[in-house]
Motif scaffolding. Structure first.
Motif, PDB file in Angstrom:
ATOM      1  N   TYR A 425       0.822  -1.212   0.000  1.00  0.00           N
ATOM      2  CA  TYR A 425       0.000   0.000   0.000  1.00  0.00           C
ATOM      3  C   TYR A 425       0.857   1.263   0.000  1.00  0.00           C
ATOM      4  O   TYR A 425       0.601   2.215  -0.747  1.00  0.00           O
ATOM      5  CB  TYR A 425      -0.933  -0.022   1.218  1.00  0.00           C
ATOM      6  N   LEU A 467      -4.765   3.060   9.888  1.00  0.00           N
ATOM      7  CA  LEU A 467      -4.893   1.965   8.926  1.00  0.00           C
ATOM      8  C   LEU A 467      -4.724   0.609   9.606  1.00  0.00           C
ATOM      9  O   LEU A 467      -5.501  -0.323   9.371  1.00  0.00           O
ATOM     10  CB  LEU A 467      -3.854   2.131   7.816  1.00  0.00           C
ATOM     11  N   PRO A 514      -7.321  -1.431   1.801  1.00  0.00           N
ATOM     12  CA  PRO A 514      -6.777  -1.033   0.495  1.00  0.00           C
ATOM     13  C   PRO A 514      -7.376  -1.913  -0.595  1.00  0.00           C
ATOM     14  O   PRO A 514      -7.220  -3.136  -0.562  1.00  0.00           O
ATOM     15  CB  PRO A 514      -5.263  -1.286   0.658  1.00  0.00           C
ATOM     16  N   SER A 516      -6.983  -1.828  -4.075  1.00  0.00           N
ATOM     17  CA  SER A 516      -6.122  -2.200  -5.200  1.00  0.00           C
ATOM     18  C   SER A 516      -6.971  -2.665  -6.386  1.00  0.00           C
ATOM     19  O   SER A 516      -7.007  -3.842  -6.744  1.00  0.00           O
ATOM     20  CB  SER A 516      -5.147  -3.304  -4.777  1.00  0.00           C
ATOM     21  N   ASN A 529      -3.965   1.904  -6.616  1.00  0.00           N
ATOM     22  CA  ASN A 529      -3.595   1.552  -5.244  1.00  0.00           C
ATOM     23  C   ASN A 529      -4.086   2.563  -4.220  1.00  0.00           C
ATOM     24  O   ASN A 529      -3.902   2.362  -3.020  1.00  0.00           O
ATOM     25  CB  ASN A 529      -2.068   1.427  -5.118  1.00  0.00           C
ATOM     26  N   SER A 530      -4.696   3.651  -4.674  1.00  0.00           N
ATOM     27  CA  SER A 530      -5.116   4.693  -3.732  1.00  0.00           C
ATOM     28  C   SER A 530      -6.496   4.438  -3.144  1.00  0.00           C
ATOM     29  O   SER A 530      -6.841   4.989  -2.092  1.00  0.00           O
ATOM     30  CB  SER A 530      -5.102   6.058  -4.427  1.00  0.00           C
ATOM     31  N   VAL A 532      -9.463   3.178  -1.070  1.00  0.00           N
ATOM     32  CA  VAL A 532      -9.555   2.576   0.261  1.00  0.00           C
ATOM     33  C   VAL A 532     -11.013   2.553   0.695  1.00  0.00           C
ATOM     34  O   VAL A 532     -11.742   3.533   0.503  1.00  0.00           O
ATOM     35  CB  VAL A 532      -8.714   3.381   1.289  1.00  0.00           C
TER      36      VAL A 532
END
Length: 891
Positions: A425, A467, A514, A516, A529-530, A532
């Motif tokens: 991440y 997180l 995350p 992905s 990948n940002s 969430v």
């Protein structure tokens, strides 16, 4: 009336006294199988006290203690001591209170026996005689010396070992030339030195470290030697592998891994290895796989040795992964140590992800260990964590007697998977930078979870504690349900349980997930990948008219549930030679589909159709996931012969063509992927009773047993031994038994023979296997017998009968080790009926299960989930298999 609930303080040593240095003199007599010694412990009084309390096990005989107070010239004899067997503590009453800030030195003599317990200071045996070594993690240093046996109470250690001339003594640090002269207290230990019968070896003082990392050994060892040059300082440090004469020839590969790995760790952590040497000792008798004693790694033969005369890729991968894992601990665990065992995952999860994935991939990129990680760690973790009897990664363990139980898949594999998810991440470089910051801030000290998150946060600028907190402090993980519109997807998270949807009271956690997301943008595949998900449900804009997938590269610690039409589309896309879905994606798809079928989120027919669609896949790791999951399905319906026969036919159709394409010949020129795929295919085809494969294996094993050692690759030892016992009659069994009885020095062959003996179908042969397990096996090898027997559906109930008949013997032998929980799990987790569930309840009623209650609960949960799966899906799997057998082609 129930017993009062104990607070954590009841299990922990008082904090009024702290050790700062141990001076240990220990005399080992291998002929008498005994040891004795003196420990001088420098202490600081933090708070005024009239009692000094430390740890000592009941089997360690202590002499009256003497206290030398720095402010007094008169020693105090402490003859009055109380011992608490439950907490393994000895408390010395002082004649008067010592004020705070007092410094003193406590002297205690001790005597102990070298037993075969595999804990404390114990004996191991080789063809050349016995030798002695230690295993102190988690709470067994107290079996060798009286000490403050908690990880937070770090101190320095100076060890002097007195042993018979001609033997070698080892310790955490290097030997020094100057040996202290005996004083009045230690004079008796030095008897025989002048006559040349005994020798004294003094070792350099260690940095501050926890007692569980102290290690020493004595025996007739030989060694191989190399060195490495520190990339940080330019210093050259010696590296040695020690073993007895019968094993040393197989230690070269482990030494090569050490030589390559240590400098890589130095560069990655930007922290130099702080000791002057690094040794590894291979043991014939060892409870765990290996142990990260600082400067003196120890481990069992199967974890450390590779036969140089046989192609055995599986063994090389096991040894490299194990040694790299232990070397990671030299920093993560040894330099910086968890404050208490509730943070064990900081040690083990990190050493797993570093040692078996990140660093190992740098050493052996051809092995694709980052993809292998999904099969070996991520999926195993998700299976265990899908049970109500799971536990958080950061688990409360106030009672030291419970600590052995948390050395499990969650502390290792789930913790590693969560750290891998974090690394993916934020980016591996920034993750490792954060780790370096963390280590440098806590050199030679103790830490908790927050300290690691702060290091990664400093390196990334992100809110890492937010997180990570749910992932380590809460039990379980989510399943993400995906609904779609023309231009977006709606993703919802709920806790995933293996036997069905979670009840509201079990579904309160909201994870920061995350996502992905792999999808198309401007006609090109793009991985986001940002994205969430940190709420129960959220919408994300993507083009749903083209292929897409969540958890790209299978880096997230969760399952993904698609609508049936989307899953079918994903399966078709995954089967294409030019698919946008990577190797890691396809591995994850197989595991997710089967897990979701088991939980009732998906029909098992849909999962099997996905597997069938992948039959042309050429990647060994996809096939490994397929074989693993089909084994679970077969093991669930093991008492339904029609389903078993249908699944065996399906497996023959999948794996038989692979065997016929790849053959039985192994070559050093083959790629790792080809070698592994051949091994998987032969194993699965033989297990499914492919007549041609069974015939070839029986023929090859017969020649092998007659002396043609080149006819079998080491990768096929286990499959060949199992096949010989299962299909070779009395002759096959006797040949495998002969290998076992010889205690073959090649660990992989010895273990293969044990697992093979468990494949017997005849009750008389099974009885012979049980007798070997109870009366002829090394203690460390009993779990291999249980492993082989538990995989044999004809032996499941006989194994249970054997365990219950010999329960007291097995418990007495293994209660202090890690082995007990594995025996319980392997004996009881394979069943799938209410009758068997109730049988276990009756057997364990009234027994003290505190050493294995977690494993027992997890085994029982496994049975319950299989009962539910059978009730829910028998008609579906039966119909699918019937249809498949009619068509004989992809469905």
């Amino acid at each position: 009336m129930s017993a009062p609930v104990k607070t954590a303080d009841a299990y922990r040593l008082p904090t009024n006294v702290k050790p700062t240095h141990y001076d240990v003199t220990i005399r080992t007599d291998l002929e008498k199988e005994a040891f004795e010694g003196i420990v001088k412990i420098q202490i600081e009084v933090k708070e005024a006290t009239a009692t000094i309390t430390l740890n000592a096990a009941a089997e360690l005989q202590l002499s009256p203690a003497t206290l030398y107070v720095s402010s007094s010239s008169q020693p105090i004899t402490l003859s009055q001591a109380s011992f608490d067997a439950g907490t393994q503590r000895v408390a010395y009453a002082l004649p008067e209170e010592l004020p705070a800030n007092t410094k003193a030195e406590l002297h205690v003599g001790f005597v102990g026996k070298l037993t075969d317990s595999m804990v404390g200071y114990y004996k191991s045996s080789s063809p050349g005689g016995i030798y002695a070594l230690t295993q102190f993690e988690p709470t067994d240093a107290r079996r060798a010396i009286p000490c403050w046996d908690e990880p937070l109470l770090k101190a320095t250690f100076a060890v002097t070992m007195i042993s018979r001339k001609g033997t070698i003594s080892l310790c955490n640090t290097a030997a020094v030339e100057e040996v202290p002269k005996p004083d009045a207290l230690t004079e008796a230990l030095y008897a025989g030195i002048k006559e040349g019968e005994w020798v004294a070896t003094r070792f350099a003082t260690t940095p501050p470290m926890s007692t569980y990392l102290l290690a020493f050994a004595n025996g007739n060892f030989e060694y191989l030697e190399s060195n490495y040059v520190s990339p940080l300082s330019g210093k050259t440090r010696p590296l040695r592998i020690y073993a007895t004469k019968d094993l040393i020839g197989q230690a070269k590969f482990c030494l090569e891994v050490t030589e390559r790995a240590v400098p890589v760790y130095e560069k990655v952590f930007d922290v130099e290895f702080p000791l002057s040497k690094l040794d590894t000792l291979v043991a014939h008798d060892f409870d765990a796989g290996a142990m990260e004693n600082w400067g003196l790694i120890t481990g069992r033969t199967s974890a450390m040795l590779v036969d140089p005369n046989s192609l055995d890729l599986q063994r090389k991968m096991r040894v490299a992964g194990t040694q790299s894992h232990e070397i990671a601990h030299m920093w993560f665990g040894d330099i910086t140590t968890m404050a208490w065992w509730d943070n064990l995952y900081l040690n083990e999860g990190f050493a797993t992800v570093m040692g078996e994935s990140i660093i190992l991939n740098k050493l052996f990129p051809e092995w694709r260990v980052n993809s292998q990680f999904i099969n070996d760690n991520l999926n195993q973790a998700l299976r265990l964590d899908a049970k109500l009897s799971s536990h958080p990664i950061e688990v409360d363990v106030p009672d030291a007697n419970q600590i052995n139980q948390i050395f499990d898949t969650l502390s290792y594999a789930k913790a590693a998977s969560v750290l891998r998810m974090l690394s993916e991440y934020v980016g591996e470089d920034k993750f490792l930078k954060g780790v370096s910051i963390y280590l440098k801030k806590h050199l030679f000290a103790n830490s908790v979870s927050r300290n690691l998150w702060e290091g990664v946060a400093e390196a990334t600028g992100r809110d890492i504690p937010k997180l990570m907190d749910p992932w380590v402090s809460k039990m379980g993980f989510p399943v993400l349900s995906v609904k779609e519109t023309t231009d977006s997807i709606v993703v919802r998270q709920d806790r995933f349980l293996e036997d069905g949807p979670a009840k509201p009271e079990d579904n309160e956690t909201i994870w920061t997930v995350p996502l992905s997301i792999l999808s198309y943008k401007d006609d090109k595949p793009l991985r986001d990948n940002s994205a969430v998900l940190d709420t129960r449900e959220a919408t994300f804009k993507i083009d749903t008219s083209k292929p897409f997938k969540l958890n790209a590269e299978t880096t997230g610690v969760y399952r993904v549930l698609y609508e049936p039409e989307r899953l079918a589309a994903i399966a078709n896309e995954a089967a294409k030679p030019d698919s946008i879905f990577s190797l890691n994606d396809r591995i994850g798809l197989v595991h997710d589909a089967m897990a979701l079928a088991k939980s009732g989120h998906l029909k098992i027919s849909a999962a099997l159709t996905l597997v069938d669609a992948l039959r042309d896949d050429e990647e060994n790791l996809v096939w490994e996931g397929i074989s693993d999951n089909l084994g679970i399905v077969r093991g669930t319906w093991w008492e339904n012969q029609s389903v078993v026969d249908g699944l065996d036919a399906f497996r023959r159709a999948l794996f038989g063509p692979l065997v016929r394409r790849l053959g039985f010949e192994y070559s050093g020129s083959d790629s790792a992927a080809t070698t592994q795929l051949r091994t998987i295919a032969i194993k699965q085809a033989a297990s499914a009773k492919d007549e041609e494969v069974v015939k070839v294996l029986l023929d090859r094993f017969k020649k092998f047993a007659a002396g043609d050692e080149k006819i079998l690759s080491g990768d096929l030892y286990t499959t060949a031994c199992v096949t010989a016992v299962k299909h070779g009659g009395q002759e096959g069994y006797d040949a495998v038994y002969k290998i076992f009885e010889s205690r073959h020095p090649v660990a992989s062959l010895h273990i293969a023979s044990i697992v093979g003996l468990g494949a017997a179908k005849d009750s008389k042969l099974l009885d012979r296997t049980f007798d070997a397990a109870l009366n002829k096996a090394r203690a460390q090898d009993v779990l291999y017998f249980f492993s082989g027997l538990s995989q044999n559906i004809d032996a499941r109930r006989p194994l249970r009968d054997f365990f219950e008949k010999n329960y007291d013997t097995l418990y007495d032998k293994f209660a202090t080790t890690f082995t007990t929980k594995y025996l319980v799990s392997m004996t009881y987790s394979g069943f799938s009926s209410q009758t068997d569930l109730e049988h276990a309840d009756r057997f364990f009623e009234g027994k003290d299960i505190s050493k294995y209650n977690m494993s027992l609960a997890q085994a029982q949960d496994s049975v319950r989930s299989k009962i539910r799966w059978i009730e829910r899906s028998t008609d579906d799997i039966t119909q699918w298999l019937e249809q498949w057998q009619k068509t004989g082609t992809k469905l």
